[in-house]
Design an enzyme around this catalytic site. Structure first.
Site, short mmCIF file in Angstrom:
data_model
loop_
_atom_site.label_atom_id
_atom_site.label_comp_id
_atom_site.label_asym_id
_atom_site.label_seq_id
_atom_site.Cartn_x
_atom_site.Cartn_y
_atom_site.Cartn_z
N SER A 155 0.83 -1.20 0.00
CA SER A 155 0.00 0.00 0.00
C SER A 155 0.87 1.26 0.00
CB SER A 155 -0.96 -0.03 1.19
OG SER A 155 -2.10 0.78 0.93
N LYS A 207 -21.67 16.87 10.36
CA LYS A 207 -20.56 17.30 11.22
C LYS A 207 -19.99 16.15 12.04
CE LYS A 207 -17.72 20.27 12.98
NZ LYS A 207 -16.59 20.71 12.17
#
Length: 341
Positions: A155, A207
């Protein structure tokens, strides 16, 4: 004779008292600094000095005016911050590693670099930053970078490897895992079991996205998926550019799966089989660096390892203490180029 011995004892006693007074004076001054308004700045500078100090360790003797530097990336590529890094047992220090790249760039005696990677990857931002600085180093200095993969270069570990001119791995090296991941813990059931309720007051519906105390909505998942897709496109681009492969070929192999070294070579993700010694030998031969001194940068301070042992021994013993630990962790979503088992 006895008088002389008494005089010597008096002198040694006086010296001991003077030394003790000196030490006490230093400690008093240190405490004074810590209690003053400048204590925060002082402690930050001290931590930075302790963490980022490194020196050269000679791996192979040779001409010190013609050096090959081994830069090691061990562990998760993540910038955890000064305080956490100081007390952690992580082998990777992001800010220190960036300073190592800068040192290599500015040192005219350094003629080439071996990037030794043993990492499952890490943060999207940190991986991109390292990759970018390595490309700048090559562009500005023309110094070659060869990559030596250890047990794992997956990765984000592979992401930064694509900055190399030539990639070496063993047949057993785990690499690939090309993709992006974002994970969170949902402890809603555990919190209910102990009567814990997370109260949230927010300015907008998204949020508290990825709130660990509730299930994610479809709309929230779609927002995060778009972020994942954008970072994935960036990963594909660096492989296309670094490995000179077609975008179509990269997308076929970049589905998140891991490959061993044999598969990676067949897919042109690496160039040659070899270990660190083989990588160094190839670099010397192919860039006329016979007789070069090979060094690596090492930390001058053992403190992080010491405090890492202390912190690792403090394990939660009960389910309740585990819940407290989970509740105290920030739950902000984070994009990762990381091989997650």
């Amino acid at each position: 004779m006895q008088r002389g011995k008494k005089m010597n004892r008096k002198r040694w006693t006086a010296l001991a008292i003077a030394a003790a007074l000196f030490i006490i004076s230093v400690l008093v001054n240190a405490v004074g600094i810590l209690l003053s308004d400048k204590s925060e700045t002082w402690s930050k500078n001290w931590l930075s000095l302790m963490e980022d100090s490194f020196s050269e360790e000679v791996i192979e003797d040779g001409d010190p005016l013609k050096k090959i530097v081994v830069l090691e990336v061990n562990g998760v590529i993540e910038d955890t911050g000064e305080a956490e890094t100081f007390f952690s047992s992580s082998f990777y220090n992001h800010q220190a590693f960036l300073k190592m790249i800068k040192q290599v760039k500015e040192d005219d005696s350094v003629k080439a670099i071996v990037l030794r990677i043993n990492s499952p990857g890490g943060g999207v931002v940190e991986s991109a930053e390292v990759h970018n600085q390595l490309l700048k180093l090559k562009k500005e200095t023309k110094k070659p970078i060869y990559v030596s993969m250890g047990a794992m270069a997956a990765s984000g570990g592979y992401y930064i490897a694509t900055a190399g001119d030539k990639l070496f791995a063993s047949p057993e090296t785990i690499t690939g895992s090309i993709g992006v991941i974002m994970q969170s813990i949902n402890y809603e059931g555990l919190a209910k079991k102990y009567g814990v309720e997370l109260v949230t007051i927010k300015s907008g519906p998204y949020k508290d996205i990825m709130n660990p105390a509730r299930k994610m909505t479809d709309a929230e998942q779609e927002i995060l998926q778009r972020l994942i897709n954008q970072s994935y496109e960036g990963f594909v681009d660096v492989i296309v550019e670094g490995r000179k492969l077609s975008e179509e070929a990269v997308r076929k192999l970049a589905d998140g799966r891991i490959y061993d070294g044999r598969q990676a070579k067949a897919l042109q993700l690496i160039d040659e089989f070899g270990y660190l010694d083989d990588t160094i030998a190839a670099l010397k031969k192919e860039h006329r660096l016979s007789g070069a001194q090979v060094v690596k940068y090492v930390s001058d301070t053992p403190w992080s390892s010491l405090f890492g042992v202390i912190s690792n021994n403090a394990k939660p013993e009960t389910e309740a203490s585990e819940l407290i630990r989970l509740l105290s962790r920030p739950s902000s979503p984070r994009l990762m180029y990381l091989f997650s088992e």
